[in-house]
Design an enzyme around this catalytic site. Structure first.
Site, PDB file in Angstrom:
ATOM      1  N   ASN A 108      47.943  28.117  16.665  1.00 42.13           N
ATOM      2  CA  ASN A 108      48.582  26.815  16.897  1.00 42.13           C
ATOM      3  C   ASN A 108      49.281  26.844  18.242  1.00 42.13           C
ATOM      4  OD1 ASN A 108      49.681  24.182  16.160  1.00 42.13           O
ATOM      5  ND2 ASN A 108      51.639  25.218  15.895  1.00 42.13           N
ATOM      6  N   HIS A 110      52.464  25.175  20.403  1.00 43.16           N
ATOM      7  CA  HIS A 110      53.725  24.460  20.184  1.00 43.16           C
ATOM      8  C   HIS A 110      54.449  24.328  21.527  1.00 43.16           C
ATOM      9  CE1 HIS A 110      57.139  23.041  17.825  1.00 43.16           C
ATOM     10  NE2 HIS A 110      57.884  23.711  18.685  1.00 43.16           N
ATOM     11  N   GLY A 147      51.510  28.282   4.478  1.00 40.61           N
ATOM     12  CA  GLY A 147      52.894  28.161   4.047  1.00 40.61           C
ATOM     13  C   GLY A 147      53.926  28.394   5.131  1.00 40.61           C
ATOM     14  N   ASP A 150      55.262  26.843  12.452  1.00 39.58           N
ATOM     15  CA  ASP A 150      55.717  27.357  13.751  1.00 39.58           C
ATOM     16  C   ASP A 150      56.187  28.804  13.665  1.00 39.58           C
ATOM     17  OD1 ASP A 150      55.105  24.901  14.800  1.00 39.58           O
ATOM     18  OD2 ASP A 150      57.134  24.117  14.621  1.00 39.58           O
TER      19      ASP A 150
HETATM   20  C1  GRF Z   1      50.786  19.200  22.415  1.00 40.11           C
HETATM   21  O1  GRF Z   1      52.046  19.018  22.985  1.00 40.11           O
HETATM   22  C2  GRF Z   1      50.819  20.369  21.454  1.00 40.11           C
HETATM   23  O2  GRF Z   1      51.682  21.377  21.856  1.00 40.11           O
HETATM   24  C3  GRF Z   1      51.333  19.744  20.217  1.00 40.11           C
HETATM   25  O3  GRF Z   1      50.725  18.478  20.191  1.00 40.11           O
HETATM   26  C4  GRF Z   1      50.424  18.050  21.518  1.00 40.11           C
HETATM   27  C5  GRF Z   1      48.971  17.731  21.572  1.00 40.11           C
HETATM   28  O4  GRF Z   1      48.598  17.099  22.766  1.00 40.11           O
HETATM   29  N1  GRF Z   1      51.063  20.575  19.077  1.00 40.11           N
HETATM   30  P1  GRF Z   1      47.069  16.744  23.003  1.00 40.11           P
HETATM   31  O5  GRF Z   1      46.630  15.853  21.851  1.00 40.11           O
HETATM   32  O6  GRF Z   1      46.283  18.020  23.022  1.00 40.11           O
HETATM   33  O7  GRF Z   1      47.016  16.038  24.305  1.00 40.11           O
END
Ligand code: GRF
Length: 196
Positions: A108, A110, A147, A150
């Site tokens: 993921n 973030h 579960g 982040d």
């Molecule tokens: C990004 O800021 C990512 O970190 C977060 O959602 C946003 C997605 O942006 N999880 P995009 O749709 O890839 O432009």
């Protein structure tokens, strides 16, 4: 060997685009075998179509979340993906997804220096960073697990300075540019077999 990946999206898709561009420019030895979206009609799906990448919508409502995500997990398994990238996927993944997916690793992205400002999403992350008055923010790519939100081993982090005049929007733009590089680097770790 070229790494087959699935990318889960919900909206704009700029992180997806960063992966598409890196693959097209031979900076990343991967192939997107499926773009899975929680929403129909979003720009991410147009980006997939333009790049001739297969995509599918698994619409998520409160009532259908478990079923939709189980179907998505199964479809990703069938696609042959060896890595799942959550790139702006805006829903919490429920147990049915993880059960259907099996042991394919999930990562993921973030938009903060986790663990700082975890549990928030979208512009709320950048608003919180500015409200806290910290001098730097950044981006984190981490393993994602059933579960957990982040949390998971950190694979790549990039630091981004917060400028005195920053608004959540200007900070978001700067962080987004760092995200695009960090995500390509993180997928590159799996391509290189440096992590699995
Ligand atoms: C990004 O800021 C990512 O970190 C977060 O959602 C946003 C997605 O942006 N999880 P995009 O749709 O890839 O432009």
């Amino acid at each position: 060997m070229t790494l087959p990946i699935a990318v889960c999206v919900s909206g704009r898709g700029s992180d997806l685009q960063a992966l598409i561009d890196a693959i097209e420019q031979h900076r990343l030895d991967a192939r997107i075998v499926l773009v899975a979206s929680s929403r129909a009609g979003v720009p991410a799906l147009e980006r997939a179509a333009k790049a001739r990448v297969p995509s599918c919508v698994f619409p998520v409502t409160k009532a259908t979340r478990s079923e939709a995500q189980a179907t998505m997990g199964k479809a990703i398994g069938v696609s042959g993906a060896r890595l799942v990238v959550l790139a702006g996927y805006d829903r919490i993944l429920v147990d049915a997804f993880w059960e259907a997916l099996g042991d394919v690793p999930v990562i993921n992205i973030h938009p903060s220096l986790l663990p700082a400002f975890g549990g928030l999403n979208g512009m709320r992350v950048h608003e919180a960073v500015i409200a806290a008055g910290v001098a730097e923010s950044g981006v984190t790519v981490h393993r994602a697990y059933r579960g957990k939100l982040d949390e998971g081993e950190i694979l790549v982090q990039r630091r981004v300075p917060v400028s005195p005049g920053d608004t959540p929007e200007t900070l978001a733009d700067r962080v987004l540019a760092a995200e695009h590089e960090a995500l390509v680097d993180a997928v590159g770790l799996f391509v290189a077999g440096a992590t699995s």
